[in-house]
Design a protein around this motif. Structure first.
Motif, short mmCIF file in Angstrom:
data_model
loop_
_atom_site.label_atom_id
_atom_site.label_comp_id
_atom_site.label_asym_id
_atom_site.label_seq_id
_atom_site.Cartn_x
_atom_site.Cartn_y
_atom_site.Cartn_z
N ALA A 192 -20.21 -40.94 60.91
CA ALA A 192 -18.88 -41.42 60.51
C ALA A 192 -18.94 -42.17 59.19
CB ALA A 192 -18.30 -42.31 61.61
N TYR A 247 -19.41 -39.65 56.44
CA TYR A 247 -18.14 -38.96 56.18
C TYR A 247 -17.24 -39.82 55.29
CZ TYR A 247 -13.37 -37.35 56.90
OH TYR A 247 -12.07 -36.94 56.68
N THR A 300 -16.20 -38.86 51.48
CA THR A 300 -14.79 -38.68 51.10
C THR A 300 -14.46 -39.43 49.82
OG1 THR A 300 -14.18 -38.39 53.43
CG2 THR A 300 -12.41 -38.88 51.89
N LEU A 343 -13.86 -45.86 63.12
CA LEU A 343 -12.97 -44.71 63.04
C LEU A 343 -11.53 -45.15 62.78
CD1 LEU A 343 -14.36 -42.49 65.96
CD2 LEU A 343 -14.69 -42.16 63.50
N ILE A 348 -10.62 -38.95 65.99
CA ILE A 348 -11.23 -37.90 65.17
C ILE A 348 -10.20 -36.82 64.82
CG2 ILE A 348 -12.99 -36.08 65.13
CD1 ILE A 348 -14.68 -37.93 66.94
N ILE A 364 -8.05 -38.32 62.08
CA ILE A 364 -8.77 -38.38 60.80
C ILE A 364 -8.80 -37.00 60.15
CG2 ILE A 364 -11.09 -38.67 59.78
CD1 ILE A 364 -11.49 -40.96 61.82
N PHE A 365 -8.99 -35.98 60.97
CA PHE A 365 -8.97 -34.61 60.46
C PHE A 365 -7.60 -34.27 59.86
CE2 PHE A 365 -7.62 -30.24 61.34
CZ PHE A 365 -8.49 -29.55 60.51
N HIS A 388 -6.35 -36.22 56.18
CA HIS A 388 -7.22 -36.30 55.01
C HIS A 388 -6.42 -36.98 53.89
CE1 HIS A 388 -9.24 -35.03 51.31
NE2 HIS A 388 -10.32 -34.86 52.04
N THR A 404 -14.53 -24.02 63.01
CA THR A 404 -14.35 -24.89 64.18
C THR A 404 -14.31 -24.06 65.46
OG1 THR A 404 -13.09 -26.46 62.83
CG2 THR A 404 -12.91 -26.67 65.21
N ASN A 456 -15.08 -31.73 56.78
CA ASN A 456 -14.73 -31.27 58.13
C ASN A 456 -15.97 -30.85 58.92
OD1 ASN A 456 -11.99 -31.71 57.72
ND2 ASN A 456 -11.64 -29.65 56.94
N LEU A 487 -17.30 -33.92 60.34
CA LEU A 487 -16.53 -34.35 61.51
C LEU A 487 -16.95 -33.58 62.76
CD1 LEU A 487 -12.86 -34.85 60.22
CD2 LEU A 487 -14.51 -36.61 60.87
N LEU A 519 -20.11 -35.02 63.94
CA LEU A 519 -19.83 -36.28 64.64
C LEU A 519 -19.42 -36.03 66.09
CD1 LEU A 519 -19.06 -39.29 64.91
CD2 LEU A 519 -16.92 -38.77 63.73
#
Length: 447
Positions: free
Chosen positions: A10, A13, A17, A68, A238, A241-242, A245, A266, A429, A432, A435
């Motif tokens: 995390a 990430y 970013t 998070l 999560i 957060i996805f 962005h 995914t 991603n 993520l 994670l």
């Protein structure tokens, strides 16, 4: 369980970013240093996971939830701060509406810091935030009906040629915005016309498929979290957060198709986690190659590191071959020029894409100071060397296999002819997904 690995990913990430959002993915030495530093940290972790024992990383669940919640709140705050773009000709109402929605989303995100939230808030927080994410995406499209980027016109007009019985790769007309690409030509893989045809016909706008792709990805994250028995609060954070962005409105507006690739990756990871020996995961990975064949090295690395069976390699290879066959037979030279030469020859790319000099990667630094365009063979050698290294390491669990894909991608993008915002968002991603899998205690890979 302990939470060192999920917390570490995390943090990576979050740091990653900030390595591209300020410059919007364009050339910036400071941000490039952040990306390279984060990558170096992840490389050390991949090969020596025990390095976490030397770091003061919290191992408890509340600390991870707190982190998070911070990431989500910062993301949403940046969404509001970065709204607006010259391409948004219909901005008067929709831009104001997006800002109000972003402010409301921020207030809801801050509620994750409450110790005892009201039941009604807990019940409605996730669906309301998802609705806000959807409306901001729609408003971004309506605000910019004709964005000044070739991707929009390629994805809008190329698929429509199928209805006329024509080859999408014959698409060619002067760019209507006259910025840096003089001619609109179809350069994506053969699956793209079929994927984007419904949105192009129904809405005359391919970007609605990108919204649908994001929602499907969020749903798949939710289902994966369920299968891994993740705590609901962690899973919700999560997912949000996805969806939030920091630059998602801009990326939606610009029509980049990475959301669709993220959806396929995914989905493949979901099926590989739940049904590792099925055909569905490889089928989805093959679909990615039918969109961008240049992703073959990361995909092969993924298959090798999950211990794929021969039939799974075969399925992955057959998907792009079968879908490509009609277009290749119709016009072999045109198909190869559009799907291979145009996107793999650095010299050709540098002649047609002026922004190659302002990409956020090492190749741009080399080009800026030496005027040297790295040849394809050099890029391939760098990528292959990293792929071999992560394969030799032989990851024992699925999250490390997913992380190996990130490491191969970042290597190729660092030395490739160009890389911009949407590529980095895609790699974020992947982190993520890593994670989530670490939170699920990892899935052992059969030898």
């Amino acid at each position: 369980m302990t939470f060192e690995k999920p917390t570490f990913i995390a943090l990576c990430y979050f740091l990653f970013t900030f390595g591209y959002i300020i410059s919007t993915g364009f050339y910036h030495i400071g941000e490039l240093a952040i990306i390279l530093t984060t990558t170096a940290i992840l490389v050390v972790f991949y090969f020596k996971p025990q390095v976490l024992n030397l770091l003061n990383i919290p191992s408890d669940r509340p600390s991870l939830i707190f982190l998070l919640a911070i990431i989500l709140s910062v993301n949403i705050a940046l969404v509001g701060a970065r709204l607006g773009d010259p391409a948004q000709t219909n901005w008067q109402f929709f831009s104001a509406g997006s800002r109000i929605l972003a402010a409301s989303a921020l207030l809801l995100a801050l509620s994750f810091f409450l110790k005892n939230s009201p039941r009604s808030l807990i019940r409605w927080r996730l669906p309301v935030l998802i609705a806000i994410a959807i409306f901001i995406r729609i408003f971004s499209i309506i605000s910019a009906p004709n964005p000044t980027i070739d991707v929009f016109y390629i994805l809008r007009d190329g698929p429509k040629l199928l209805l006329d019985g024509k080859n999408p790769y014959e698409l060619s007309y002067p760019a209507p915005y006259g910025v840096y690409i003089p001619t609109i030509i179809f350069v994506y893989g053969p699956l793209v016309p079929f994927l984007f045809l419904p949105a192009s016909v129904l809405f005359n706008d391919p970007r609605y498929l990108l919204i649908a792709s994001d929602l499907v990805s969020a749903f798949l994250i939710f289902k994966l979290a369920q299968k891994l028995h993740l705590e609901k609060n962690l899973a919700n954070l999560i997912i949000l957060i996805f969806l939030f962005h920091p630059l998602f409105p801009f990326m939606t507006e610009q029509s980049w198709l990475e959301p669709t690739i993220t959806m396929l990756f995914t989905a493949s990871t979901f099926f590989l986690a739940v049904h590792p020996k099925s055909s569905i995961g490889p089928l989805l990975l093959g679909s990615i190659l039918a969109i961008k064949s240049v992703y073959i090295l990361p995909i092969l690395t993924y298959l090798k590191n999950i211990g794929a069976r021969p039939f799974q390699y075969l399925i992955t290879a057959l998907v792009p071959i079968i879908i490509s066959a009609p277009f290749f037979i119709a016009n072999p030279s045109l198909f190869l020029e559009r799907t291979q030469t145009y996107v793999t020859d650095p010299s050709a790319i540098s002649r047609s894409l002026a922004p190659t000099e302002i990409s956020l990667n090492i190749a741009a630094v080399i080009l800026k100071y030496t005027k040297l365009v790295l040849p394809t063979i050099i890029i391939s050698l760098f990528g292959t060397a990293v792929a071999i290294a992560v394969i030799v390491k032989k990851p024992k669990s699925l999250p490390f296999a997913v992380l190996s894909v990130f490491l191969v991608f970042i290597t190729l993008f660092m030395f490739g002819p160009f890389v911009f915002l949407h590529y980095y968002a895609f790699m974020g991603n992947i982190l993520l997904l890593t994670l989530i899998l670490f939170l699920g205690k990892g899935h052992k890979i059969d030898s």
